[in-house]
Design a protein around this motif. Sequence first.
Motif, mmCIF file in Angstrom:
data_model
loop_
_atom_site.group_PDB
_atom_site.id
_atom_site.type_symbol
_atom_site.label_atom_id
_atom_site.label_comp_id
_atom_site.label_asym_id
_atom_site.label_seq_id
_atom_site.Cartn_x
_atom_site.Cartn_y
_atom_site.Cartn_z
ATOM 1 N N GLU A 856 -56.792 32.831 10.903
ATOM 2 C CA GLU A 856 -55.542 32.653 11.850
ATOM 3 C C GLU A 856 -54.437 32.061 11.351
ATOM 4 O O GLU A 856 -53.341 31.978 11.955
ATOM 5 C CB GLU A 856 -56.196 32.323 13.382
ATOM 6 C CG GLU A 856 -56.820 30.931 13.189
ATOM 7 C CD GLU A 856 -58.379 31.015 12.820
ATOM 8 O OE1 GLU A 856 -58.948 30.001 13.348
ATOM 9 O OE2 GLU A 856 -58.949 31.867 12.280
ATOM 10 N N ALA A 859 -52.425 34.015 8.982
ATOM 11 C CA ALA A 859 -51.764 34.934 9.726
ATOM 12 C C ALA A 859 -50.429 34.213 10.128
ATOM 13 O O ALA A 859 -49.432 34.638 10.218
ATOM 14 C CB ALA A 859 -52.518 35.557 10.580
ATOM 15 N N ARG A 862 -48.032 33.687 7.599
ATOM 16 C CA ARG A 862 -47.107 34.945 7.192
ATOM 17 C C ARG A 862 -46.167 35.259 8.105
ATOM 18 O O ARG A 862 -45.055 35.717 7.835
ATOM 19 C CB ARG A 862 -48.640 36.109 7.203
ATOM 20 C CG ARG A 862 -49.290 35.832 5.840
ATOM 21 C CD ARG A 862 -49.958 37.235 5.671
ATOM 22 N NE ARG A 862 -51.124 36.983 5.002
ATOM 23 C CZ ARG A 862 -51.255 37.041 3.564
ATOM 24 N NH1 ARG A 862 -50.052 36.932 3.011
ATOM 25 N NH2 ARG A 862 -52.277 36.757 2.947
#
Length: 886
Positions: A856, A859, A862
């Motif tokens: 997480e 992510a 990103r």
Amino acid sequence: MTRELAKGYEPHDVEKRWYSEWEAKGYFHAAATSDKKPYSIVIPPPNVTGALHMGHALNNTLQDILCRWKRMQGYNVLWMPGTDHAGIATQNVVERQLTAEGKDRHDLGREAFIERVWQWKAESGGQIIGQLKRLGASCDWERERFTMDEGLSKAVRTVFVKLYEDGLIYRDNRLINWCPRCHTALSDIEVEHEDHKGHLWHIRYPVVGEPGRFVVVATTRPETMLGDTAVAVHPEDERYTALVGKKVLLPLLNREIPVVADDYVDREFGTGVVKITPAHDFNDFEVGLRHGLDKINVLDESGIINAAGHQYEGLDRFAARTRIVAELEAEGLLEKTDDHPMSVGGCYRCKTVVEPYLSLQWYVKVAPLAERALDAVKSGKTRILPKQWENTYYDWMENIRDWCISRQIWWGHRIPAWFCDHCGEVNVAMDAPKKCSKCGSDELRQETDVLDTWFSSALWPFSTMGWPEQTGELKTFYPTACLVTGFDILFFWVARMMMMGLHFMDEVPFTDVYIHALVRDAHGQKMSKSKGNVIDPLTVIDQYGTDAFRFTLAAFAAQGRDIKLAEERISGYRNFCNKVWNAARFTLMNLDGFNPDGLGLDSMELSQGDKWILHRFNETARSVDETLTGYRYNESAMALYQFTWSEFCDWYLELSKHDIYNGTPERKQATQYVLWYTLENLLRLLHPFMPFITEEIWQALPGIKTSPTIMQAAYPAPCDTRSFPQDAADMERVMAVIGGIRNIRGEMDVPPSKQIAVILSCDNDATQRLMKHNENAIINLARVSDLAIGHGITQPEDASIQVAGDVQIYVPLKGLVDVAAEEERLLKEIGKIDKEIEMFSKKLESPAFVDRAPAEIVAKERQKLVDVTAKKLVLEESLDKIRSLK
């Protein structure tokens, strides 16, 4: 007459004042008989020992929303409150008090101890009721019940006697959950499981008559081997086919026990051979019944090895485990020991490790009762929402086991059974019999056990309404409309209420069962004191106010999805409360001298802005009605939030200013009326979610009230007089143009105080007329000094452009911005963004980060890279526009 509101909303005084008035004036009270359509809910009774936690807060907020909504819709609403006597929990509280005094309950004796518990209840019990009132719960407190009050006690005895007479209650020696410290049977829900690091001991059992041959059995509880009466293999396991029917020697005790074949055995686990201890394992108990095995109980009520354990008699179960393992190893009978993670059950009150224990207990034969309860859901007489929980209900009901209803404690409903010491007859009766019904002897002794707390709770929907008497409440309010509860008691409580309701009332106890999710912390973790992540509802209410807290819970109460709760979210909805308050203050300040009495929408000269807000309110009312009907609380809350903040406050309040300050007397009055009308209706629409702030504002509005409290005002429903779909659509085209102009201002960093020139090029005459008709709105809301509206206008060279439907928006930029300064600012911003892009890119190109960081976190990084890259593109487009002006 208009009453001025304070500058800021301070919830605490408001909440205390209004709740006291609501309660004192009986606004929560339901009529036993009424011409109104009935709507009833029974509260899941909290333990009398309990304090308000997040589960209670969510559960009761959702119930209160339904009750306030239905009350405002004109229903005769009964929300039945009460508390549960919570047998073990309450007894433990008082026993701890006695321990502090150097006593125990046996020093007092049963009667004096029970008197002491009643004394504790009178002095300290039921604090949760006051806490529910702080939450705004509009329960009918005049009807508050307690599971051990006189009426409910009579209902419990009536049910027990009737079930016994129907052959549905019996006594038997069976395996139950047993707490060696509390000395009582426990229900499955009263056993709390925790993961522990345990061991798996592999023990050699010699085969009788075959020297040197043995089978290896694995166990996590070697002390229970003292009660083994067989070992088992799978009937299709070819490795052991020849062994079935033979005997093995029980290590240490040297007792011969048979080898049996049973489908229960998992061939893939361990060696495929398992020990069978019918008196100390639930699965083994069933195997023992199938094969007629002895049940050897090797423990006493305190978890001490008894005489059946021979040389280990008198040892605590865990001390016996240590000694048995050592002796097995010494005799070469311990093949190996593995580390083994395991789930260990503990008593939910004292945390003592619970034992499966063979004991004489009272049971309800539930299969005949379960059949109708199962059919009631399958046929749709009762709905379970979300629907996914129906399958869980079916699975439980189709595989149901008889219910152990006896508990070996003192606080609770004492079982109405008397044993005859002369002939052994069991006498079950409503009141103490004077003599044995079989032999006439007066040597009668009452059962010392009490009933499982869930037994009285199972009768709650009808016992609270006066059953077994045929009362007006029962006739009016049973069956109830809805039960709101958590999934963890779907079987222990909901299923049992279904069974008892159908058996004794011949009707389901509720038509809908709404199962809400869990409230977890911001990271999705279950809240627990040990983790230090518990959010206290009362602390939150003190800090942010009840309305903000309630609205937060509703806004996140999506069906089938747990709530991730963070204080920042509650703080955000406190801002929403402030937004409502400030909107009301603005409205009231602009209603000075205005009286809505005698006015109506049909007599008003309404603008398109007026029609738009009325139409949007109408659609919001429609959405709230549909979503509340479907128990989609989060969608209702979001519809209310969106309309209040983004449409009423952000748009209509701004649109209204021109006509209030500069409009004709007719337009001013119409705008004032629509402002008043929309706010008054919005407060009613919000009330079930935010009861306190809405009452405070509603009482300050001008005009004659049709009811003394907003609680009794009609709930807004969609109606044709507020429906203006075409005008609303046209107004949204105008708003899209205003939004386009605002976007250009933002991109070019034009200060809000600076007015700009705007050209609107419309594709057709109808659009041109629409824009011209609403030019005041465009000028005022987009801060425009010079507005030109035409058809087929060519884009000026120096203009920034936005397109809104069939309108091209041109904003000439020369003289509007300092080109050199703006170019320098944008280059600086782009430079900063480039550094961020480089930083995120390096991090994401690093295997050390991507491979090791939680998924997480990766992510999130990103997404940050995507966001800053998109921001750079926007800045570069703005830079190109600025450079084109040179």
